[in-house]
Motif scaffolding. Structure first.
Motif, PDB file in Angstrom:
ATOM      1  N   UNK A 140       0.837  -1.201   0.000  1.00  0.00           N
ATOM      2  CA  UNK A 140       0.000   0.000   0.000  1.00  0.00           C
ATOM      3  C   UNK A 140       0.874   1.254   0.000  1.00  0.00           C
ATOM      4  N   UNK A 141       1.919   1.234   0.825  1.00  0.00           N
ATOM      5  CA  UNK A 141       2.790   2.407   0.912  1.00  0.00           C
ATOM      6  C   UNK A 141       3.466   2.676  -0.429  1.00  0.00           C
ATOM      7  N   UNK A 142       3.913   1.631  -1.095  1.00  0.00           N
ATOM      8  CA  UNK A 142       4.575   1.801  -2.390  1.00  0.00           C
ATOM      9  C   UNK A 142       3.604   2.407  -3.410  1.00  0.00           C
ATOM     10  N   UNK A 143       2.361   1.939  -3.395  1.00  0.00           N
ATOM     11  CA  UNK A 143       1.365   2.468  -4.336  1.00  0.00           C
ATOM     12  C   UNK A 143       1.098   3.943  -4.072  1.00  0.00           C
ATOM     13  N   UNK A 144       1.047   4.303  -2.784  1.00  0.00           N
ATOM     14  CA  UNK A 144       0.722   5.690  -2.452  1.00  0.00           C
ATOM     15  C   UNK A 144       1.921   6.618  -2.580  1.00  0.00           C
ATOM     16  N   UNK A 145       3.116   6.082  -2.550  1.00  0.00           N
ATOM     17  CA  UNK A 145       4.287   6.888  -2.881  1.00  0.00           C
ATOM     18  C   UNK A 145       4.170   7.387  -4.313  1.00  0.00           C
ATOM     19  N   UNK A 146       3.663   6.528  -5.202  1.00  0.00           N
ATOM     20  CA  UNK A 146       3.495   6.943  -6.600  1.00  0.00           C
ATOM     21  C   UNK A 146       2.452   8.049  -6.725  1.00  0.00           C
ATOM     22  N   UNK A 147       1.426   8.023  -5.865  1.00  0.00           N
ATOM     23  CA  UNK A 147       0.418   9.088  -5.862  1.00  0.00           C
ATOM     24  C   UNK A 147       1.067  10.410  -5.452  1.00  0.00           C
ATOM     25  N   UNK A 148       1.853  10.381  -4.399  1.00  0.00           N
ATOM     26  CA  UNK A 148       2.511  11.592  -3.917  1.00  0.00           C
ATOM     27  C   UNK A 148       3.484  12.125  -4.972  1.00  0.00           C
ATOM     28  N   UNK A 149       4.194  11.235  -5.608  1.00  0.00           N
ATOM     29  CA  UNK A 149       5.122  11.665  -6.655  1.00  0.00           C
ATOM     30  C   UNK A 149       4.372  12.332  -7.801  1.00  0.00           C
ATOM     31  N   UNK A 150       3.163  11.841  -8.101  1.00  0.00           N
ATOM     32  CA  UNK A 150       2.346  12.482  -9.134  1.00  0.00           C
ATOM     33  C   UNK A 150       1.928  13.886  -8.707  1.00  0.00           C
ATOM     34  N   UNK A 151       1.584  14.052  -7.438  1.00  0.00           N
ATOM     35  CA  UNK A 151       1.279  15.383  -6.911  1.00  0.00           C
ATOM     36  C   UNK A 151       2.487  16.313  -7.089  1.00  0.00           C
ATOM     37  N   UNK A 152       3.639  15.805  -6.719  1.00  0.00           N
ATOM     38  CA  UNK A 152       4.847  16.627  -6.765  1.00  0.00           C
ATOM     39  C   UNK A 152       5.207  17.004  -8.203  1.00  0.00           C
ATOM     40  N   UNK A 153       5.073  16.044  -9.118  1.00  0.00           N
ATOM     41  CA  UNK A 153       5.406  16.312 -10.515  1.00  0.00           C
ATOM     42  C   UNK A 153       4.440  17.312 -11.146  1.00  0.00           C
ATOM     43  N   UNK A 154       3.190  17.322 -10.645  1.00  0.00           N
ATOM     44  CA  UNK A 154       2.186  18.251 -11.180  1.00  0.00           C
ATOM     45  C   UNK A 154       2.277  19.623 -10.516  1.00  0.00           C
ATOM     46  N   UNK A 161       9.902  17.319   0.757  1.00  0.00           N
ATOM     47  CA  UNK A 161       9.550  16.288   1.732  1.00  0.00           C
ATOM     48  C   UNK A 161       9.521  14.946   1.000  1.00  0.00           C
ATOM     49  N   UNK A 162      10.196  13.913   1.498  1.00  0.00           N
ATOM     50  CA  UNK A 162      10.203  12.611   0.810  1.00  0.00           C
ATOM     51  C   UNK A 162       8.783  12.077   0.579  1.00  0.00           C
ATOM     52  N   UNK A 163       8.547  11.569  -0.605  1.00  0.00           N
ATOM     53  CA  UNK A 163       7.212  11.049  -0.949  1.00  0.00           C
ATOM     54  C   UNK A 163       6.777   9.952   0.010  1.00  0.00           C
ATOM     55  N   UNK A 164       7.729   9.153   0.479  1.00  0.00           N
ATOM     56  CA  UNK A 164       7.390   8.075   1.410  1.00  0.00           C
ATOM     57  C   UNK A 164       6.833   8.622   2.717  1.00  0.00           C
ATOM     58  N   UNK A 165       7.347   9.754   3.172  1.00  0.00           N
ATOM     59  CA  UNK A 165       6.862  10.341   4.423  1.00  0.00           C
ATOM     60  C   UNK A 165       5.420  10.813   4.262  1.00  0.00           C
ATOM     61  N   UNK A 166       5.118  11.392   3.114  1.00  0.00           N
ATOM     62  CA  UNK A 166       3.753  11.860   2.865  1.00  0.00           C
ATOM     63  C   UNK A 166       2.799  10.675   2.727  1.00  0.00           C
ATOM     64  N   UNK A 167       3.241   9.630   2.029  1.00  0.00           N
ATOM     65  CA  UNK A 167       2.402   8.441   1.846  1.00  0.00           C
ATOM     66  C   UNK A 167       2.062   7.812   3.194  1.00  0.00           C
ATOM     67  N   UNK A 168       3.044   7.705   4.081  1.00  0.00           N
ATOM     68  CA  UNK A 168       2.792   7.143   5.409  1.00  0.00           C
ATOM     69  C   UNK A 168       1.760   7.983   6.167  1.00  0.00           C
ATOM     70  N   UNK A 169       1.849   9.304   6.024  1.00  0.00           N
ATOM     71  CA  UNK A 169       0.926  10.195   6.717  1.00  0.00           C
ATOM     72  C   UNK A 169      -0.486  10.034   6.179  1.00  0.00           C
ATOM     73  N   UNK A 170      -0.626   9.917   4.865  1.00  0.00           N
ATOM     74  CA  UNK A 170      -1.952   9.754   4.264  1.00  0.00           C
ATOM     75  C   UNK A 170      -2.595   8.438   4.716  1.00  0.00           C
ATOM     76  N   UNK A 171      -1.799   7.391   4.768  1.00  0.00           N
ATOM     77  CA  UNK A 171      -2.319   6.104   5.246  1.00  0.00           C
ATOM     78  C   UNK A 171      -2.735   6.224   6.701  1.00  0.00           C
ATOM     79  N   UNK A 172      -1.920   6.943   7.499  1.00  0.00           N
ATOM     80  CA  UNK A 172      -2.237   7.125   8.911  1.00  0.00           C
ATOM     81  C   UNK A 172      -3.546   7.876   9.107  1.00  0.00           C
ATOM     82  N   UNK A 173      -3.871   8.801   8.200  1.00  0.00           N
ATOM     83  CA  UNK A 173      -5.140   9.531   8.288  1.00  0.00           C
ATOM     84  C   UNK A 173      -6.313   8.552   8.169  1.00  0.00           C
ATOM     85  N   UNK A 174      -6.234   7.627   7.225  1.00  0.00           N
ATOM     86  CA  UNK A 174      -7.304   6.639   7.060  1.00  0.00           C
ATOM     87  C   UNK A 174      -7.382   5.736   8.285  1.00  0.00           C
TER      88      UNK A 174
END
Length: 206
Positions: A140-154, A161-174
């Motif tokens: 799940x974390x790997x999949x959501x890292x790609x989401x964060x990277x898409x945000x950053x690229x756009x 901030x490392x994409x992995x750190x943001x992905x972990x935070x988003x998962x933690x929100x859920x």
């Protein structure tokens, strides 16, 4: 004697799992007896033990299913291109979690988050389930890292901030929402989305 079809066997196994899941969500894995499960599913002990050797085997099957279902929801959300803003994306994930297993709704309240919390707790005492949880979380974390990277690229999200750190935070929100819902029930998805929008709109005072 006529043979029982595989379809019938699968349906009966599903009946047992669904009934046991509801029992476990209500009262927890260890306060629920096999007698409680038998009463919920309306079957004899022999019928249930044909599929599951005992409660531990039933718990393991349900916990593995829950983890797989959650992984599926996160993976599907992560495949959206372009991904919607975090408040929308996380709202979608939570709505799907609450809609899982309609049979686990009572009085308009979904018991699935309660089952999620029970599963998380169970992984602390079961090495086998802990290994499954670790694998699911990594995927799940790997999949959501790609989401964060898409945000950053756009240009939608800061890149320092490392994409992995943001992905972990988003998962933690859920995960946090599921825990609040399990504990308090009146928590609304819209409240979480409003909070996310407010947090992400903060600016440092000049």
């Amino acid at each position: 004697m006529a043979r029982v079809s595989q379809e019938h066997l699968d349906a009966r196994r599903r009946q047992i799992l669904d009934g046991a899941a509801l029992c476990f969500a209500r009262n927890g894995f260890h306060a629920t007896s096999m007698q409680d499960v038998l009463k919920e599913v309306g079957l004899s002990a022999g019928a249930v033990y044909r599929y599951f050797a005992g409660k531990d085997e039933l718990i393991a099957a349900i916990a593995s299913e829950v983890l797989t279902e959650i992984r599926g929801i996160f993976d599907t959300a992560a495949r959206q291109s372009p991904p919607p803003p975090p408040d929308v994306l996380l709202g979608q994930v939570i709505e799907e979690v609450l809609d899982l297993r309609p049979g686990m709704r009572e009085g308009g309240i979904s018991y699935f988050p309660r089952l999620m919390v029970q599963v998380w707790t169970e992984t602390l005492r079961s090495d086998a389930l802990s290994a499954v949880m670790t694998g699911v979380y990594a995927e799940v974390r790997a999949a959501w890292v790609s989401v964060v990277e898409a945000y950053q690229e756009a240009g939608m999200m800061r890149t320092d901030v490392p994409a992995d750190h943001v992905a972990r935070t988003m998962i933690a929100v859920v995960q946090g929402f599921a825990a609040q819902y399990a504990l308090f029930e009146e928590v609304r998805v819209e409240a979480l989305q409003d909070g996310l929008r407010a947090l992400t709109s903060m600016r440092r005072p000049s």
